[in-house]
Design a protein around this motif. Structure first.
Motif, PDB file in Angstrom:
ATOM      1  N   LEU A 132       0.888  -1.062   0.021  1.00 29.47           N
ATOM      2  CA  LEU A 132      -0.007  -0.201  -0.069  1.00 29.47           C
ATOM      3  C   LEU A 132       0.757   1.225  -0.015  1.00 29.47           C
ATOM      4  O   LEU A 132       0.481   2.105  -0.738  1.00 29.47           O
ATOM      5  N   ILE A 133       1.832   1.333   0.875  1.00 28.46           N
ATOM      6  CA  ILE A 133       2.711   2.454   0.830  1.00 28.46           C
ATOM      7  C   ILE A 133       3.374   2.514  -0.462  1.00 28.46           C
ATOM      8  O   ILE A 133       3.503   3.649  -1.021  1.00 28.46           O
TER       9      ILE A 133
ATOM     10  N   ASP B 143      -4.505  -1.095  20.251  1.00 29.47           N
ATOM     11  CA  ASP B 143      -5.372  -0.733  19.307  1.00 29.47           C
ATOM     12  C   ASP B 143      -5.311   0.712  18.799  1.00 29.47           C
ATOM     13  O   ASP B 143      -6.154   1.433  19.068  1.00 29.47           O
ATOM     14  N   ASN B 144      -3.931   0.934  18.198  1.00 32.65           N
ATOM     15  CA  ASN B 144      -3.652   2.266  17.915  1.00 32.65           C
ATOM     16  C   ASN B 144      -2.647   2.331  16.887  1.00 32.65           C
ATOM     17  O   ASN B 144      -1.712   1.422  16.769  1.00 32.65           O
ATOM     18  N   SER B 145      -2.457   3.331  16.161  1.00 32.89           N
ATOM     19  CA  SER B 145      -1.431   3.449  15.115  1.00 32.89           C
ATOM     20  C   SER B 145      -0.817   5.005  15.136  1.00 32.89           C
ATOM     21  O   SER B 145      -1.375   5.809  15.518  1.00 32.89           O
ATOM     22  N   SER B 146       0.443   5.081  14.697  1.00 30.90           N
ATOM     23  CA  SER B 146       0.775   6.509  14.582  1.00 30.90           C
ATOM     24  C   SER B 146       1.996   6.771  13.536  1.00 30.90           C
ATOM     25  O   SER B 146       2.579   5.823  13.155  1.00 30.90           O
ATOM     26  N   PHE B 147       2.238   8.004  13.323  1.00 27.67           N
ATOM     27  CA  PHE B 147       3.307   8.473  12.529  1.00 27.67           C
ATOM     28  C   PHE B 147       4.180   9.421  13.587  1.00 27.67           C
ATOM     29  O   PHE B 147       3.717  10.189  14.544  1.00 27.67           O
ATOM     30  N   THR B 148       5.459   9.211  13.529  1.00 21.38           N
ATOM     31  CA  THR B 148       6.445   9.806  14.692  1.00 21.38           C
ATOM     32  C   THR B 148       7.207  10.799  13.437  1.00 21.38           C
ATOM     33  O   THR B 148       8.122  10.345  12.969  1.00 21.38           O
TER      34      THR B 148
ATOM     35  N   ASP C   9      10.239   9.912  11.353  1.00 19.61           N
ATOM     36  CA  ASP C   9       9.605   9.523  10.175  1.00 19.61           C
ATOM     37  C   ASP C   9       9.182   7.942  10.044  1.00 19.61           C
ATOM     38  O   ASP C   9       9.424   7.635   8.926  1.00 19.61           O
ATOM     39  N   ARG C  10       8.794   7.421  10.961  1.00 18.41           N
ATOM     40  CA  ARG C  10       8.097   6.230  10.817  1.00 18.41           C
ATOM     41  C   ARG C  10       6.910   6.008  11.335  1.00 18.41           C
ATOM     42  O   ARG C  10       6.430   6.614  12.173  1.00 18.41           O
TER      43      ARG C  10
ATOM     44  N   GLU D  39      -2.559   7.256   8.413  1.00 24.05           N
ATOM     45  CA  GLU D  39      -0.913   7.342   8.900  1.00 24.05           C
ATOM     46  C   GLU D  39       0.069   8.097   8.040  1.00 24.05           C
ATOM     47  O   GLU D  39       0.968   8.903   8.164  1.00 24.05           O
ATOM     48  N   LEU D  40       0.228   7.377   6.838  1.00 22.74           N
ATOM     49  CA  LEU D  40       1.101   7.924   5.796  1.00 22.74           C
ATOM     50  C   LEU D  40       0.721   9.239   5.353  1.00 22.74           C
ATOM     51  O   LEU D  40       1.542  10.085   5.239  1.00 22.74           O
ATOM     52  N   GLY D  41      -0.402   9.382   5.511  1.00 22.63           N
ATOM     53  CA  GLY D  41      -1.049  11.101   5.146  1.00 22.63           C
ATOM     54  C   GLY D  41      -0.392  12.187   6.236  1.00 22.63           C
ATOM     55  O   GLY D  41      -0.121  13.167   5.779  1.00 22.63           O
TER      56      GLY D  41
END
Ligand SMILES: [Zn+2]
Length: 569
Positions: free
Chosen positions: A331-332, A367-372, A376-377, A397-399
């Motif tokens: 997807l990415i 139950d969570n996701s993130s962008f740092t 940049d991860r 998240e990529l957004g």
């Protein structure tokens, strides 16, 4: 998952980052150095073979030599080398020839030799002598180094000391050995030097890098990527099993059920090509120019590590913990290629080259996701549906990353702007797959598989503008408020299409900064679109979305301005 957010880094770190130099936009590292082999450069060819410019033979097509028959293949090959060393340019070499490999193919054998100085092999040296059973030498291919000097072969500095120099010189942060370092004699150029040869993998770049460093001075003599980039295959949901089937959560087979497989869910898997993954040292890795699996977040290792199969086929089903890695990679990779290559908008991580880093099983399994932003991860948790199984989560998240990268770290969460950006790009992608139509409720859903279910969280929507208004009635909290931004822009998406809207969104956001609110961003997007030469009809559609379907009250650039800047898009 209950909510999806960017991970805020500590204030001290934020200040430190603010003081670091501005990152220039980085293009992905070249896939291959295209480095030419020692003997590949121009010499001359005859019917007899190929020769280097100095006349020594590199390849002999017709050696014209017969060894005394009856000996071993190795002894017959050595007869040739003893008699004809001058043809290979090694008659005065201080290096001896050590048998390195032998291959018997029935009618003939191939015996390979390595040049050795004392007990140390000469870098790159390899002479392959092919001999028939009757002693006839039928082919010779030589990578012999002709200019070896008789140097001492005890290293002045240890493998670890020189390794430290190498890491500093190349800016490697967390290098680890792909294979054990070797002490070698380097005679590709004069003077002959004793070297340490490493094959390193590092966080900062794709691939497995062979580095040749002087064993006395630590100087890096050569470094190049030894990986082979190949395409693999995997089974994925794209974008998610409910979107592709048209089913609703809770129908037979269409529930999470603790990550279990069901015939219905398995039937929604599609086989896809994994573009430009890495092959090195006998395994395949999800490391390419646009995406890179990196098990950086807990849980670490074991089944939660990035998969490294022995073949390029990563296909499996959702119950397997190795399912999510290739799913996210696909997807990415697809989204980054679309934005960068199809739309031509450069948007890549600011702090690391070589593909967007993602951990398919992170966030402590929560139950969570993130962008740092600081590293940049991306990381994806579990709980309910595994976050990484839903393209809406991955692309949301990529957004955040896209928003951060086009602004050089100036991502804004004022009025939930970045949450809206994430929802916009995820919805733009989901709609572009063509499964839902505006008459389906799901056309306006975010988190199609991870949310909206009977035993999952509620998800979000993209028709929030119908019962909210700007600026006084956006809802509470950044995730709710962000829905207004995604909703308004998706109205424009319908009018001008995905390509034009995604491009205007990125180019507009690029003009904003860390406190920008939704109206600021809307003004930036419509100004960017006008400046890029979007047609009056497109600009008016954007204006209508922002000022009629929504209440941003932006200034719509005049048609005159549009014509003044021409149509250079
Ligand atoms: Zn978010």
């Amino acid at each position: 998952m209950t909510r999806s957010s960017i991970l805020r880094f500590p204030l001290a770190l934020a200040i430190a980052l603010a003081l670091t130099p501005i990152h220039a936009m980085q293009a992905p590292l070249a896939q291959d150095s295209g480095r030419s082999a020692f003997n590949a450069s121009a010499g001359f060819e005859t019917a007899e073979g190929r020769f280097a410019a100095d006349g020594r033979a590199v390849v002999l097509y017709q050696p014209g030599f017969r060894a005394s028959p009856g000996g071993s293949a190795e002894s017959m090959a050595r007869d040739f080398l003893d008699a004809q060393a001058a043809r290979l340019g090694i008659e005065h070499s201080p290096a001896r020839l050590q048998t390195a490999f032998r291959r018997d193919d029935g009618a003939f054998s191939v015996v390979r030799f390595t040049q050795m100085l004392d007990e140390v092999p000469v870098y790159g040296s390899d002479i392959a002598v092919s001999v028939r059973k009757d002693g006839e030498i039928i082919f010779v291919s030589s990578e012999a180094r002709p200019q070896i000097e008789a140097i001492a072969t005890t290293p002045a500095r240890s493998v670890d000391e020189v390794r430290g120099d190498v890491e500093r010189a190349l800016g490697l942060s967390a290098a680890r050995d792909e294979t054990a370092p070797r002490l070698m004699v380097y005679a590709d150029s004069a003077p002959t030097r004793l070297v340490w040869v490493y094959v390193l993998r590092d966080e900062s770049r794709s691939g497995a890098w062979e580095v040749v460093a002087d064993a006395a001075t630590g100087e890096v003599i050569d470094s190049h990527d030894t990986s082979l980039y190949v395409n693999g295959t995997a089974t994925v949901f794209d974008p998610d099993p409910l979107t592709t089937s048209g089913a609703t959560y809770g129908q037979t087979g269409y529930t999470d059920s603790n990550d279990a497989d069901s015939p219905q869910l398995t039937a929604q898997l599609q086989s896809v090509t994994l573009n430009d993954i890495t092959s090195a040292a006998g395994v395949f890795r999800l490391e390419g120019p646009w995406a890179r699996c990196d098990d950086w977040d807990t849980p670490i290792g074991g089944v939660n590590d990035c998969p490294t199969p022995a073949t390029s086929n990563f296909s499996t089903t959702r119950n397997d913990q190795k399912f999510e890695g290739p799913h996210v990679y696909h997807l990415i990779d697809k989204q980054m290629r679309y934005l960068n290559l199809t739309l031509g908008v450069t948007v890549v991580p600011n702090s690391v080259a070589g593909g967007v880093r993602f951990d398919p099983h992170g966030f402590n399994g929560d139950d969570n996701s993130s962008f740092t932003p600081s590293s940049d991860r991306l990381t994806f948790g579990e709980g309910g549906v595994d976050d990484a199984e839903d393209a809406d989560v991955v692309l949301h998240e990529l957004g955040h990353g896209l928003h951060d990268w086009v602004t050089n770290g100036g991502l804004s969460q004022t009025q939930g702007l970045s949450e809206g950006v994430g929802d916009y790009f995820a919805s733009s992608y989901n709609r572009s797959t063509g499964h839902w139509t505006p008459s389906d409720p799901q056309w306006f859903w975010m988190f199609h598989w991870d949310g909206h279910g009977t035993d999952t969280w509620a998800g979000r929507v993209t028709n929030w503008n119908l019962n909210h208004s700007y600026p006084g009635n956006l809802g509470s909290g950044i995730h709710a408020q962000g829905q207004y931004w995604s909703s308004c822009n998706l109205v424009a998406w319908v009018a001008i299409g995905r390509d034009a809207m995604d491009k205007a969104m990125l180019r507009g956001l690029a003009m904003t900064s860390a406190s920008s609110n939704q109206k600021d961003a809307a003004q930036a997007v419509i100004t960017a679109a006008a400046t890029m030469g979007y047609s009056p009809a497109q600009i008016n559609a954007l204006g209508s979305a922002y000022n009629t379907s929504c209440t941003y009250n932006v200034t719509v650039p005049s048609t005159d301005l549009i014509f003044a800047h021409g149509f250079d898009n």
